[in-house]
Design a protein around this motif. Structure first.
Motif, PDB file in Angstrom:
ATOM      1  N   THR A   1       5.542  -5.606  -7.431  1.00 55.54           N
ATOM      2  CA  THR A   1       5.532  -4.367  -8.214  1.00 55.54           C
ATOM      3  C   THR A   1       5.308  -3.176  -7.306  1.00 55.54           C
ATOM      4  O   THR A   1       4.822  -3.304  -6.186  1.00 55.54           O
ATOM      5  CB  THR A   1       4.441  -4.420  -9.300  1.00 55.54           C
ATOM      6  OG1 THR A   1       4.563  -3.272 -10.164  1.00 55.54           O
ATOM      7  CG2 THR A   1       3.038  -4.430  -8.694  1.00 55.54           C
ATOM      8  N   ASP A   2       5.693  -2.013  -7.796  1.00 51.72           N
ATOM      9  CA  ASP A   2       5.450  -0.764  -7.075  1.00 51.72           C
ATOM     10  C   ASP A   2       5.543   0.390  -8.067  1.00 51.72           C
ATOM     11  O   ASP A   2       5.990   0.220  -9.198  1.00 51.72           O
ATOM     12  CB  ASP A   2       6.492  -0.598  -5.955  1.00 51.72           C
ATOM     13  CG  ASP A   2       5.934   0.219  -4.783  1.00 51.72           C
ATOM     14  OD1 ASP A   2       6.600   0.284  -3.744  1.00 51.72           O
ATOM     15  OD2 ASP A   2       4.836   0.815  -4.934  1.00 51.72           O
ATOM     16  N   ASP A   3       5.115   1.548  -7.611  1.00 52.51           N
ATOM     17  CA  ASP A   3       5.128   2.699  -8.529  1.00 52.51           C
ATOM     18  C   ASP A   3       6.530   3.293  -8.652  1.00 52.51           C
ATOM     19  O   ASP A   3       6.908   3.820  -9.684  1.00 52.51           O
ATOM     20  CB  ASP A   3       4.145   3.778  -8.036  1.00 52.51           C
ATOM     21  CG  ASP A   3       4.584   4.344  -6.685  1.00 52.51           C
ATOM     22  OD1 ASP A   3       4.654   5.568  -6.560  1.00 52.51           O
ATOM     23  OD2 ASP A   3       4.918   3.551  -5.768  1.00 52.51           O
ATOM     24  N   PHE A   4       7.314   3.209  -7.551  1.00 51.32           N
ATOM     25  CA  PHE A   4       8.575   3.952  -7.520  1.00 51.32           C
ATOM     26  C   PHE A   4       9.600   3.145  -6.733  1.00 51.32           C
ATOM     27  O   PHE A   4       9.273   2.528  -5.718  1.00 51.32           O
ATOM     28  CB  PHE A   4       8.336   5.307  -6.840  1.00 51.32           C
ATOM     29  CG  PHE A   4       9.461   6.288  -6.976  1.00 51.32           C
ATOM     30  CD1 PHE A   4      10.362   6.479  -5.934  1.00 51.32           C
ATOM     31  CD2 PHE A   4       9.628   7.027  -8.142  1.00 51.32           C
ATOM     32  CE1 PHE A   4      11.394   7.397  -6.047  1.00 51.32           C
ATOM     33  CE2 PHE A   4      10.654   7.951  -8.259  1.00 51.32           C
ATOM     34  CZ  PHE A   4      11.546   8.134  -7.220  1.00 51.32           C
ATOM     35  N   MET A   5      10.825   3.137  -7.219  1.00 48.20           N
ATOM     36  CA  MET A   5      11.899   2.485  -6.462  1.00 48.20           C
ATOM     37  C   MET A   5      13.073   3.447  -6.370  1.00 48.20           C
ATOM     38  O   MET A   5      13.581   3.930  -7.375  1.00 48.20           O
ATOM     39  CB  MET A   5      12.343   1.183  -7.140  1.00 48.20           C
ATOM     40  CG  MET A   5      13.470   0.497  -6.401  1.00 48.20           C
ATOM     41  SD  MET A   5      13.771  -1.177  -6.980  1.00 48.20           S
ATOM     42  CE  MET A   5      14.565  -0.830  -8.531  1.00 48.20           C
ATOM     43  N   LYS A   6      13.467   3.736  -5.124  1.00 47.33           N
ATOM     44  CA  LYS A   6      14.616   4.631  -4.932  1.00 47.33           C
ATOM     45  C   LYS A   6      15.781   3.814  -4.395  1.00 47.33           C
ATOM     46  O   LYS A   6      16.569   3.284  -5.140  1.00 47.33           O
ATOM     47  CB  LYS A   6      14.245   5.779  -4.011  1.00 47.33           C
ATOM     48  CG  LYS A   6      15.319   6.848  -3.987  1.00 47.33           C
ATOM     49  CD  LYS A   6      14.887   8.080  -3.253  1.00 47.33           C
ATOM     50  CE  LYS A   6      16.002   9.135  -3.335  1.00 47.33           C
ATOM     51  NZ  LYS A   6      15.727  10.285  -2.464  1.00 47.33           N
ATOM     52  N   VAL A   7      15.777   3.624  -3.079  1.00 45.94           N
ATOM     53  CA  VAL A   7      16.840   2.793  -2.480  1.00 45.94           C
ATOM     54  C   VAL A   7      16.562   1.311  -2.765  1.00 45.94           C
ATOM     55  O   VAL A   7      17.463   0.500  -2.871  1.00 45.94           O
ATOM     56  CB  VAL A   7      16.888   3.030  -0.956  1.00 45.94           C
ATOM     57  CG1 VAL A   7      17.919   2.141  -0.284  1.00 45.94           C
ATOM     58  CG2 VAL A   7      17.167   4.488  -0.678  1.00 45.94           C
ATOM     59  N   GLY A   8      15.294   0.985  -2.925  1.00 49.53           N
ATOM     60  CA  GLY A   8      14.932  -0.414  -3.158  1.00 49.53           C
ATOM     61  C   GLY A   8      14.570  -1.134  -1.868  1.00 49.53           C
ATOM     62  O   GLY A   8      14.309  -2.336  -1.864  1.00 49.53           O
ATOM     63  N   GLY A   9      14.518  -0.371  -0.788  1.00 51.68           N
ATOM     64  CA  GLY A   9      14.207  -1.003   0.503  1.00 51.68           C
ATOM     65  C   GLY A   9      12.815  -1.611   0.513  1.00 51.68           C
ATOM     66  O   GLY A   9      12.615  -2.698   1.068  1.00 51.68           O
ATOM     67  N   THR A  10      11.889  -0.918  -0.125  1.00 52.72           N
ATOM     68  CA  THR A  10      10.502  -1.429  -0.147  1.00 52.72           C
ATOM     69  C   THR A  10      10.408  -2.717  -0.958  1.00 52.72           C
ATOM     70  O   THR A  10       9.823  -3.706  -0.514  1.00 52.72           O
ATOM     71  CB  THR A  10       9.570  -0.348  -0.728  1.00 52.72           C
ATOM     72  OG1 THR A  10       9.722   0.839   0.041  1.00 52.72           O
ATOM     73  CG2 THR A  10       8.130  -0.805  -0.703  1.00 52.72           C
ATOM     74  N   MET A  11      11.007  -2.705  -2.147  1.00 50.54           N
ATOM     75  CA  MET A  11      10.981  -3.925  -2.967  1.00 50.54           C
ATOM     76  C   MET A  11      11.706  -5.058  -2.231  1.00 50.54           C
ATOM     77  O   MET A  11      11.261  -6.204  -2.203  1.00 50.54           O
ATOM     78  CB  MET A  11      11.654  -3.673  -4.324  1.00 50.54           C
ATOM     79  CG  MET A  11      10.903  -2.692  -5.217  1.00 50.54           C
ATOM     80  SD  MET A  11       9.287  -3.274  -5.739  1.00 50.54           S
ATOM     81  CE  MET A  11       9.731  -4.238  -7.162  1.00 50.54           C
TER      82      MET A  11
ATOM     83  N   ALA B   1       0.875  -1.188   0.000  1.00 46.70           N
ATOM     84  CA  ALA B   1       0.000   0.000   0.000  1.00 46.70           C
ATOM     85  C   ALA B   1       0.905   1.229   0.000  1.00 46.70           C
ATOM     86  O   ALA B   1       1.926   1.226   0.659  1.00 46.70           O
ATOM     87  CB  ALA B   1      -0.869  -0.028   1.246  1.00 46.70           C
ATOM     88  N   THR B   2       0.623   2.279  -0.736  1.00 44.98           N
ATOM     89  CA  THR B   2      -0.689   2.475  -1.344  1.00 44.98           C
ATOM     90  C   THR B   2      -0.558   2.643  -2.862  1.00 44.98           C
ATOM     91  O   THR B   2      -1.332   2.149  -3.621  1.00 44.98           O
ATOM     92  CB  THR B   2      -1.299   3.780  -0.754  1.00 44.98           C
ATOM     93  OG1 THR B   2      -1.307   3.686   0.639  1.00 44.98           O
ATOM     94  CG2 THR B   2      -2.677   4.004  -1.330  1.00 44.98           C
ATOM     95  N   LYS B   3       0.488   3.356  -3.252  1.00 43.23           N
ATOM     96  CA  LYS B   3       0.534   3.828  -4.659  1.00 43.23           C
ATOM     97  C   LYS B   3       0.802   2.702  -5.654  1.00 43.23           C
ATOM     98  O   LYS B   3       0.598   2.857  -6.842  1.00 43.23           O
ATOM     99  CB  LYS B   3       1.554   4.947  -4.783  1.00 43.23           C
ATOM    100  CG  LYS B   3       1.111   6.239  -4.107  1.00 43.23           C
ATOM    101  CD  LYS B   3       1.957   7.439  -4.509  1.00 43.23           C
ATOM    102  CE  LYS B   3       3.339   7.372  -3.919  1.00 43.23           C
ATOM    103  NZ  LYS B   3       3.375   7.563  -2.459  1.00 43.23           N
ATOM    104  N   GLY B   4       1.255   1.546  -5.161  1.00 42.61           N
ATOM    105  CA  GLY B   4       1.497   0.447  -6.108  1.00 42.61           C
ATOM    106  C   GLY B   4       0.242  -0.338  -6.461  1.00 42.61           C
ATOM    107  O   GLY B   4       0.251  -1.188  -7.356  1.00 42.61           O
TER     108      GLY B   4
HETATM  109  O1  PCP Z   1      12.793   2.290  -2.877  1.00 39.66           O
HETATM  110  P1  PCP Z   1      12.454   2.943  -1.562  1.00 39.66           P
HETATM  111  O2  PCP Z   1      13.556   3.867  -1.101  1.00 39.66           O
HETATM  112  O3  PCP Z   1      12.038   1.952  -0.541  1.00 39.66           O
HETATM  113  O4  PCP Z   1      11.189   3.953  -1.788  1.00 39.66           O
HETATM  114  C1  PCP Z   1      10.128   3.545  -2.618  1.00 39.66           C
HETATM  115  C2  PCP Z   1       8.802   3.535  -1.844  1.00 39.66           C
HETATM  116  C3  PCP Z   1       8.474   4.894  -1.271  1.00 39.66           C
HETATM  117  C4  PCP Z   1       7.108   5.273  -1.806  1.00 39.66           C
HETATM  118  O5  PCP Z   1       6.062   4.808  -0.965  1.00 39.66           O
HETATM  119  P2  PCP Z   1       5.406   5.758   0.153  1.00 39.66           P
HETATM  120  O6  PCP Z   1       5.096   7.075  -0.479  1.00 39.66           O
HETATM  121  O7  PCP Z   1       6.294   5.726   1.351  1.00 39.66           O
HETATM  122  O8  PCP Z   1       4.058   4.985   0.527  1.00 39.66           O
HETATM  123  P3  PCP Z   1       2.646   4.947  -0.257  1.00 39.66           P
HETATM  124  O9  PCP Z   1       2.881   4.068  -1.474  1.00 39.66           O
HETATM  125  O10 PCP Z   1       1.712   4.324   0.735  1.00 39.66           O
HETATM  126  O11 PCP Z   1       2.292   6.337  -0.633  1.00 39.66           O
HETATM  127  C5  PCP Z   1       6.949   4.502  -3.085  1.00 39.66           C
HETATM  128  O12 PCP Z   1       5.555   4.303  -3.391  1.00 39.66           O
HETATM  129  C6  PCP Z   1       7.658   3.191  -2.810  1.00 39.66           C
HETATM  130  O13 PCP Z   1       6.774   2.285  -2.184  1.00 39.66           O
END
Ligand code: PCP
Length: 275
Positions: free
Chosen positions: A202-212, A138-141
């Motif tokens: 899957t997810d909308d955005f990956m920066k550090v990749g900690g979430t993935m 949750a949420t944006k993915g």
């Molecule tokens: O690669 P990382 O450094 O881990 O960051 C990527 C996360 C951060 C952000 O989520 P949030 O905006 O924190 O949460 P939400 O999707 O609920 O808005 C995005 O949707 C990815 O899930």
């Protein structure tokens, strides 16, 4: 009612596209249209040829008594390039810049037509692989996960960051997400997945990749297998990324918060072998 070929073609095309990745016996169509299986086979050859010519997808025929025909959503390279360029153009607006090098994407993730195309592009990358579940956090993915799942005809599981009584008994793990290096929690109902399932995360955005990476770790708690990773946008990250085997459509190369400029390039979809 005796169906004419033109009527059969329209109706069977609609039915096939409404039931992606599902094996449909030829007898289903023969009975529906009160037509001979030989006529249905000819109809399906026309649909197959048109689907492939127009980049709609593949029509696979499985021979034998338990056989049938299956529509497989699959895009062509030009369609991927079109959506990548559209995303880059949309994301390049400076008013999308957020603190910490993130981009405001909620409007794009709420655009059903766009998200459906993104889902089909990612589903195409895995069209010939066994995928049992699409997982996101949750949420944006969530909208992307559902779009991929629709085209692959598999369920979605949504990982939460908090525990809810309505989820029943759950499994949770801690992970580090975002450049803030915050410790966060991922929680998933024990009912969500079965041991041995192959999962596309899957997810909308990956920066550090900690979430993935957190979702990868969660799979291990369920004794499930990571089948692949797909992110809409990846951010250039100087350090060693926690996840290195993934598909992305767009790469956020450079963000200058002072000048409010955003530099975007195409993601690794093609270099990774996306179809
Ligand atoms: O690669 P990382 O450094 O881990 O960051 C990527 C996360 C951060 C952000 O989520 P949030 O905006 O924190 O949460 P939400 O999707 O609920 O808005 C995005 O949707 C990815 O899930």
């Amino acid at each position: 009612m005796k169906w004419k070929r033109s009527e059969r073609l329209v109706d069977m095309t609609h039915y096939l596209m409404e039931h992606p990745q599902q094996l449909i016996p030829l007898t289903f169509f023969a009975d529906s249209y009160q037509s001979a299986k030989s006529s249905i086979s000819e109809d399906l050859s026309i649909v197959k040829e048109t689907f492939e010519e127009r980049g709609i997808g593949l029509l696979v025929t499985v021979p034998g008594a338990a056989g049938g025909v299956k529509y497989i959503p699959k895009v062509q390279e030009r369609q991927v390039k079109e959506i990548v360029e559209e995303l880059k153009s949309e994301l390049a607006h400076s008013d999308r810049l957020l603190p910490g090098g993130y981009l405001f994407m909620t409007d794009l993730l709420g655009n059903p037509e766009l998200v459906n195309r993104v889902g089909k592009v990612f589903a195409s990358a895995f069209f010939d692989q066994k995928i049992d579940v699409i997982m996101t956090v949750a949420t944006k993915g969530i909208s992307i996960a559902h779009a991929i799942a629709r085209h692959l005809n598999v369920p979605v599981v949504v990982v939460r960051r908090d525990n809810k009584v309505t989820e029943g008994s759950t499994v949770s793990i801690n992970y580090v997400s975002g450049s803030s290096r915050r410790i966060q929690t991922m929680v998933l109902s024990k009912r969500s997945m079965k041991s041995g399932q192959r999962v596309l995360i899957t997810d909308d955005f990956m920066k550090v990749g900690g979430t993935m990476n957190g979702m990868k770790n969660l799979l291990e708690e369920f004794d499930c297998t990571l089948a692949g990773c797909a992110v809409l946008v990846e951010a250039e990250h100087p350090d060693e990324r926690l996840v290195d085997d993934y598909y992305s459509l767009v790469k956020l190369k450079e963000v200058n918060e002072k000048d409010r400029t955003i530099e975007l390039t195409e993601g690794n979809y093609f270099s990774k072998g996306g179809n």
